[in-house]
Design an enzyme around this catalytic site. Structure first.
Site, PDB file in Angstrom:
ATOM      1  N   HIS A   1       0.846  -1.208   0.000  1.00  0.00           N
ATOM      2  CA  HIS A   1       0.000   0.000   0.000  1.00  0.00           C
ATOM      3  C   HIS A   1       0.868   1.239   0.000  1.00  0.00           C
ATOM      4  CE1 HIS A   1       0.750  -0.459   4.315  1.00  0.00           C
ATOM      5  NE2 HIS A   1       0.206   0.716   4.560  1.00  0.00           N
TER       6      HIS A   1
ATOM      7  N   HIS B   1       1.442   3.919   1.947  1.00  0.00           N
ATOM      8  CA  HIS B   1       1.998   4.692   3.066  1.00  0.00           C
ATOM      9  C   HIS B   1       3.521   4.794   2.998  1.00  0.00           C
ATOM     10  CE1 HIS B   1      -1.819   4.215   5.747  1.00  0.00           C
ATOM     11  NE2 HIS B   1      -1.888   5.262   4.943  1.00  0.00           N
TER      12      HIS B   1
ATOM     13  N   HIS C   1      -7.529  -0.522   5.562  1.00  0.00           N
ATOM     14  CA  HIS C   1      -6.487   0.365   6.103  1.00  0.00           C
ATOM     15  C   HIS C   1      -6.251   1.511   5.109  1.00  0.00           C
ATOM     16  CE1 HIS C   1      -2.759   1.541   8.101  1.00  0.00           C
ATOM     17  NE2 HIS C   1      -2.094   1.361   6.982  1.00  0.00           N
TER      18      HIS C   1
ATOM     19  N   ASP D   1      -0.219  -3.747   6.377  1.00  0.00           N
ATOM     20  CA  ASP D   1      -0.877  -3.194   7.573  1.00  0.00           C
ATOM     21  C   ASP D   1      -2.346  -3.600   7.639  1.00  0.00           C
ATOM     22  OD1 ASP D   1       1.489  -1.965   8.149  1.00  0.00           O
ATOM     23  OD2 ASP D   1       0.809   0.080   7.755  1.00  0.00           O
TER      24      ASP D   1
ATOM     25  N   HIS E   1       4.458  -4.646  10.892  1.00  0.00           N
ATOM     26  CA  HIS E   1       4.876  -3.929  12.114  1.00  0.00           C
ATOM     27  C   HIS E   1       4.968  -4.879  13.306  1.00  0.00           C
ATOM     28  CE1 HIS E   1       4.479   0.333  10.786  1.00  0.00           C
ATOM     29  NE2 HIS E   1       3.568  -0.165   9.959  1.00  0.00           N
TER      30      HIS E   1
HETATM   31 FE    FE Z   1       2.723   0.938   8.243  1.00  0.00          FE
HETATM   32 ZN    ZN Z   2       0.034   1.722   6.565  1.00  0.00          ZN
END
Ligand code: FE
Ligand code: ZN
Length: 255
Positions: A55, A57, A112, A129, A167
């Site tokens: 994605h 981000h 997300h 995420d 993460h």
């Molecule tokens: Fe992230």
């Molecule tokens: Zn993210």
């Protein structure tokens, strides 16, 4: 034959490196930072052959341009992820092969973000995420319904699927999971296990789909314990699983 290594970035990001152990060729997933990837590749003498993105981000994409410039490798990306370099885009759910014989299925998992995709192959899931161990991503762009459907899609993968999240949020997520389900024995056991791992700076991942079904409140919106807790908190009755999910996510946002 394929081995997966974590490359730590920023405070708690993992850039996953998938290696063909025979050829030493590898790909990286979500390189938010180029420097730790370059260092890792040099240390291991691995040859980077592709970059995969889940994605848009920045903590998943900021390393893409410098790595592309340095290694000139193909970049696989969601249709709508803005990039300043050419990429192989996924307009629909499909599959593709990298590292000679590693075939990944591309799963669309919006919630997300709207562009979010996951990669599933060789019994491994790279879910960015969307799904975390004992948790899930925040709803930045999508709706609760979208995220719920995405998580249900991942929940149907085989139990022994290894889950590689982007993460290290496991301990904080388990604390919340136990607030939702104080008597969840599997979550308590996992908390002890991960506390020990983290005290030694070890990675709590990969998880598995089987484990997540037991400990992850966001995959358990149909379980009576979770439904009861949410009913008591919200004073709402007859909640559907997606409504339970929505209220669990809202609660976690301010937990
Ligand atoms: Fe992230
Ligand atoms: Zn993210």
């Amino acid at each position: 034959m394929f081995k997966v290594f974590p490359i730590c970035a920023f405070k708690d990001n993992y850039i996953w490196c998938i290696v063909n152990e025979h050829s030493k060729e590898c790909v990286v997933v979500d390189p938010g930072d180029a420097a730790p990837v370059i260092k890792f590749l040099q240390e291991k003498s691995f040859k980077l052959t592709a970059i995969l993105l889940t994605h848009h981000h920045w903590d998943h994409t900021n390393g893409v341009k410098p790595l592309y410039d340095a290694y000139d490798v193909p970049v696989y990306a969601p249709q709508d992820t803005p990039l300043e370099i050419p990429a192989i885009r996924f307009e629909k759910e499909t599959s593709f092969t990298i590292l000679k014989n590693l075939t990944f299925e591309v799963l669309f998992v919006p919630g997300h973000t709207l562009d979010h995709i996951a990669y599933y192959g060789d019994g491994k899931l790279f879910c960015g995420d969307t799904l975390f161990s004992a948790g899930c991503g925040r709803l930045f762009e999508g709706t609760a319904e979208m995220m719920y459907d995405s998580l249900m899609k991942l929940k149907t993968l085989p139990d022994d699927t290894e889950v590689y999240c982007a993460h290290e949020y496991t301990l904080a997520n388990l604390k919340f999971a136990l607030a939702v389900e104080p008597d969840n024995h599997a979550a308590k056991q996992q908390q002890q296990k991960v506390e020990l791992l983290r005290s030694k700076q070890q990675v709590s991942l990969p998880s598995t789909i089987a484990l997540e079904k037991q400990i992850n409140p966001f995959l358990r919106s149909d379980c009576s314990n979770v439904i009861q807790t949410i009913q008591q908190r919200t004073h709402l009755e007859a909640l559907t699983p997606v409504e339970v999910f929505k209220h669990t996510r809202l609660w976690k946002d301010q937990f």
